[in-house]
Design a protein around this motif. Structure first.
Motif, mmCIF file in Angstrom:
data_model
loop_
_atom_site.group_PDB
_atom_site.id
_atom_site.type_symbol
_atom_site.label_atom_id
_atom_site.label_comp_id
_atom_site.label_asym_id
_atom_site.label_seq_id
_atom_site.Cartn_x
_atom_site.Cartn_y
_atom_site.Cartn_z
ATOM 1 N N GLU A 164 2.420 49.377 2.650
ATOM 2 C CA GLU A 164 3.877 49.239 2.604
ATOM 3 C C GLU A 164 4.392 48.522 3.857
ATOM 4 O O GLU A 164 5.430 47.863 3.834
ATOM 5 C CB GLU A 164 4.523 50.624 2.477
ATOM 6 C CG GLU A 164 4.308 51.241 1.097
ATOM 7 C CD GLU A 164 4.787 52.684 1.031
ATOM 8 O OE1 GLU A 164 5.253 53.204 2.070
ATOM 9 O OE2 GLU A 164 4.698 53.289 -0.047
ATOM 10 N N LYS A 165 3.648 48.675 4.943
ATOM 11 C CA LYS A 165 3.957 47.942 6.167
ATOM 12 C C LYS A 165 2.674 47.233 6.601
ATOM 13 O O LYS A 165 1.867 47.794 7.331
ATOM 14 C CB LYS A 165 4.435 48.901 7.266
ATOM 15 C CG LYS A 165 5.735 49.613 6.941
ATOM 16 C CD LYS A 165 6.132 50.545 8.071
ATOM 17 C CE LYS A 165 7.440 51.273 7.758
ATOM 18 N NZ LYS A 165 7.818 52.214 8.833
ATOM 19 N N ASN A 166 2.490 46.007 6.097
ATOM 20 C CA ASN A 166 1.198 45.344 6.288
ATOM 21 C C ASN A 166 1.097 44.636 7.645
ATOM 22 O O ASN A 166 0.934 43.438 7.732
ATOM 23 C CB ASN A 166 0.912 44.371 5.150
ATOM 24 C CG ASN A 166 2.137 43.537 4.789
ATOM 25 O OD1 ASN A 166 2.589 42.722 5.570
ATOM 26 N ND2 ASN A 166 2.680 43.800 3.608
ATOM 27 N N SER A 167 1.237 45.416 8.704
ATOM 28 C CA SER A 167 1.079 44.898 10.056
ATOM 29 C C SER A 167 -0.400 44.926 10.438
ATOM 30 O O SER A 167 -1.188 45.654 9.830
ATOM 31 C CB SER A 167 1.879 45.748 11.038
ATOM 32 O OG SER A 167 1.348 47.055 11.092
ATOM 33 N N GLU A 205 0.065 36.456 8.410
ATOM 34 C CA GLU A 205 1.456 36.034 8.530
ATOM 35 C C GLU A 205 2.041 35.394 7.273
ATOM 36 O O GLU A 205 3.226 35.555 7.009
ATOM 37 C CB GLU A 205 1.581 35.041 9.696
ATOM 38 C CG GLU A 205 1.288 35.689 11.051
ATOM 39 C CD GLU A 205 1.376 34.680 12.186
ATOM 40 O OE1 GLU A 205 1.646 33.499 11.918
ATOM 41 O OE2 GLU A 205 1.162 35.095 13.334
ATOM 42 N N ARG A 262 0.133 53.617 1.091
ATOM 43 C CA ARG A 262 1.131 53.912 2.119
ATOM 44 C C ARG A 262 1.033 52.950 3.304
ATOM 45 O O ARG A 262 2.039 52.511 3.843
ATOM 46 C CB ARG A 262 0.973 55.355 2.607
ATOM 47 C CG ARG A 262 1.529 56.375 1.616
ATOM 48 C CD ARG A 262 1.560 57.769 2.167
ATOM 49 N NE ARG A 262 0.232 58.354 2.234
ATOM 50 C CZ ARG A 262 -0.353 58.736 3.347
ATOM 51 N NH1 ARG A 262 0.252 58.596 4.501
ATOM 52 N NH2 ARG A 262 -1.566 59.267 3.338
ATOM 53 N N LEU A 263 -0.197 52.594 3.683
ATOM 54 C CA LEU A 263 -0.370 51.693 4.811
ATOM 55 C C LEU A 263 0.032 50.261 4.477
ATOM 56 O O LEU A 263 0.548 49.532 5.312
ATOM 57 C CB LEU A 263 -1.824 51.736 5.280
ATOM 58 C CG LEU A 263 -2.247 53.040 5.967
ATOM 59 C CD1 LEU A 263 -3.749 53.113 6.109
ATOM 60 C CD2 LEU A 263 -1.586 53.164 7.329
ATOM 61 N N ASP A 293 3.582 34.886 4.074
ATOM 62 C CA ASP A 293 4.169 35.811 3.101
ATOM 63 C C ASP A 293 3.640 35.577 1.695
ATOM 64 O O ASP A 293 3.419 36.515 0.934
ATOM 65 C CB ASP A 293 5.697 35.690 3.101
ATOM 66 C CG ASP A 293 6.299 36.292 4.365
ATOM 67 O OD1 ASP A 293 5.568 37.033 5.047
ATOM 68 O OD2 ASP A 293 7.465 36.019 4.655
ATOM 69 N N GLU A 336 1.620 38.240 -0.529
ATOM 70 C CA GLU A 336 2.076 38.648 -1.857
ATOM 71 C C GLU A 336 0.956 38.515 -2.890
ATOM 72 O O GLU A 336 0.755 39.407 -3.730
ATOM 73 C CB GLU A 336 3.271 37.782 -2.266
ATOM 74 C CG GLU A 336 3.932 38.244 -3.560
ATOM 75 C CD GLU A 336 5.166 37.425 -3.888
ATOM 76 O OE1 GLU A 336 5.451 37.295 -5.085
ATOM 77 O OE2 GLU A 336 5.820 36.904 -2.966
ATOM 78 N N GLU A 338 -1.686 46.394 12.870
ATOM 79 C CA GLU A 338 -2.024 47.767 13.276
ATOM 80 C C GLU A 338 -2.360 48.620 12.046
ATOM 81 O O GLU A 338 -3.288 49.430 12.082
ATOM 82 C CB GLU A 338 -0.863 48.399 14.045
ATOM 83 C CG GLU A 338 -0.573 47.762 15.388
ATOM 84 C CD GLU A 338 0.261 46.492 15.271
ATOM 85 O OE1 GLU A 338 0.773 46.209 14.152
ATOM 86 O OE2 GLU A 338 0.385 45.773 16.274
ATOM 87 N N ASN A 339 -1.604 48.424 10.974
ATOM 88 C CA ASN A 339 -1.853 49.203 9.771
ATOM 89 C C ASN A 339 -3.149 48.788 9.084
ATOM 90 O O ASN A 339 -3.848 49.626 8.500
ATOM 91 C CB ASN A 339 -0.683 49.072 8.800
ATOM 92 C CG ASN A 339 0.425 50.043 9.125
ATOM 93 O OD1 ASN A 339 0.215 51.031 9.815
ATOM 94 N ND2 ASN A 339 1.616 49.762 8.658
#
Length: 518
Positions: A209-212, A305, A206-207, A307, A311, A214-215
């Motif tokens: 899914e938004k790999n910022s 950063e 779940r975290l 991509d 991936e 903060e996550n």
């Protein structure tokens, strides 16, 4: 926690279960962020605390937010619960308990790591056993069937009631369809979803899914918390047992593709038992989710950063053997179990509305109180003893003598603190004793359920006399069928709470802030 899981759901009870909270506000008695200038919040109303004690037949009232009761189930529903759902849940959790208990007994560190998990597992395990026992004693299925016979005869007695004639036959069809899906759901949630490695895998999925950044930081904190109370060898034993239980009991229709490993390994000449050993070893040797160093390294080095790098990094998760097992099980549930389980359950819910309307017409003089649904409910009853079986009688209260009788320094859950022994020896009970004895808990006939832990128990004068925290084992069927002779809520006597605060903890200044009625 005195008495631990052995005493859980049981009477006589000697557990001093309570918490104290200090609530602060600003100088105007309004909610506020932390400040050294904040003062204790002053409510418009609070309970005076009675230390007059309780006696048999005294009025008691409990109010709180009980979770869920199902008083108006049909015999088909009760049969499914008693014969399918509860036995499956008991079986799964018994296997977990056996593994955890052995490892906790052998290693003190594992006991500390797993004590909370063990308590959560054993709580429902014990409740389901008591529930089935109580329902059998009340002949619940047969009682429901007799009532349904009368209902059926009533539907045929007058033309205006014939619209209800097909209700029970429709219930029967739906529960026959639903039962295998309910069994599959039970095994999915109990033998798979509640596994520790599945928990951490789900969080990371779940975290990610938004790999910022903060996550990633949240994941690192989750990993730290997870591994603090984790023993890989213990967890491996549980995982190994659970996946085989799932495979053996869920039904061929609901076994996902990932389990072809069992058939493939058997083809190579391995027994089923050995094939599950090999597959479990493979996961625990190669998955990063259950290797603290590897997971931390993965999270520490996660690209910020780029991509393409991200991936590639995510692909490592996708190829992880535990993640593959996790996804395969999830997709099988989503595609094969949940859709029809939900469809049949929704059809039953729709039928319930008509059935309740019909029951109210059928029994016009009966008071139909609504089932609990997490909203504020009030239950009233009386202080009462009970007789759980032939030749057995339980008084409505327990005393400090019972704690001393259970004292056993060799058993963690029954080790009595030296300070409490000293207070007992000197009979130093302050103003909280009754006829020279310190009362601990009491039972009453209030109808409570999960969600009522911590509910205030008040007397006829609106004074606090205790806090509710459990039910008796013989009465756990009250969620489905309430029996006033057997169902008892268990409450902590407020006098024992005050005694522990003042005499045991030496915090008399807290007592001085309370309004005590003697």
């Amino acid at each position: 926690k005195f008495g631990g899981d052995t005493d859980n759901w049981m009477w006589p009870r000697h557990t001093g279960e309570f918490s104290l909270f200090s609530i602060y506000a600003d100088k105007n008695n309004q909610p506020a962020e932390y400040s050294p200038d904040n003062v204790p919040y002053k409510p418009k109303k609070y309970f005076p605390i009675s230390i007059k004690g309780v006696k048999k037949d005294d009025f008691t009232m409990v109010f709180g937010y009980p979770g869920h009761t199902s008083e108006y189930l049909t015999s088909y529903a009760v049969k499914m619960i008693m014969e399918i759902e509860n036995p499956a849940g008991i079986k799964i959790r018994q296997n977990k308990i056996d593994i955890l208990a052995a490892d906790m007994e052998a290693d003190r560190k594992i006991r500390i790591q797993y004590s909370s998990k063990y308590a959560r597992i054993s709580n429902a395990w014990k409740k389901w056993q008591g529930q089935n026992r109580g329902l059998k004693k009340l002949h619940a299925i047969e009682t429901k069937q007799e009532s349904e016979k009368r209902f059926t005869a009533w539907t045929k007695s007058d033309e205006k009631y014939k619209k209800y004639t097909n209700l029970l036959p429709e219930y029967k069809k739906l529960y026959q369809k639903l039962t295998p899906y309910k069994l599959a759901e039970k095994y999915f949630y109990e033998a798979f979803w509640r596994l520790d490695p599945i928990s951490i895998t789900n969080k990371i999925e779940r975290l990610l899914e938004k790999n910022s950044p903060e996550n990633i930081e949240k994941m690192q904190k989750s990993a730290k918390s997870f591994f603090k109370d984790y023993n890989k060898e213990t967890d491996k034993k549980v995982f190994r047992k659970m996946i085989e239980l799932y495979y053996d009991n869920v039904g061929e229709k609901f076994v996902p593709d990932i389990f072809t490993f069992a058939d493939n390994l058997k083809f190579l000449g391995l027994s089923q038992e050995k094939s599950f050993d090999v597959y479990t070893d493979y996961i625990y040797e190669n998955s990063i989710f259950i290797n603290e160093k590897n997971l931390n390294d993965y999270l520490d080095n996660f690209p910020k950063e780029d991509d393409k790098k991200i991936e590639k990094y995510l692909q490592e998760i996708v190829n992880d053997p535990l993640y593959k097992f996790y996804r395969n099980m999830i997709m099988n549930y989503v595609l094969e179990i949940r859709p029809l389980a939900n469809e049949y359950s929704n059809d039953i819910d729709a039928l319930n509305r008509t059935y309740m309307k019909a029951l109210m017409e059928f029994e016009k003089d009966k008071i139909f109180y609504p089932d609990a649904n997490f909203t504020l409910r009030i239950a009233y009853g009386q202080i009462d003893d009970y007789e759980p079986s032939d030749g057995v009688y339980y008084d409505f209260y327990t005393t400090l003598e019972g704690i001393m009788e259970k004292d056993n320094p060799e058993i963690y859950d029954y080790k009595v603190p030296a300070k409490l022994k000293e207070l007992y020896k000197n009979k130093d009970y302050g103003r909280y004793a009754e006829n020279g004895k310190l009362h601990i808990c009491f039972t009453a006939s209030n109808h409570t359920t999960g969600g009522n832990s911590g509910s205030p128990v008040i007397n006829g004068n609106g004074e606090l006399i205790g806090t509710n925290f459990d039910r008796n084992w013989e009465g756990t069927m009250s969620d489905i069928m309430y029996d006033p002779d057997q169902c008892r809520n268990i409450s902590l006597d407020i006098r024992y709470t005050l005694f522990l605060i003042e005499k045991f903890a030496g915090a008399k200044h807290l007592i001085d802030e309370m309004t005590i009625v003697e």
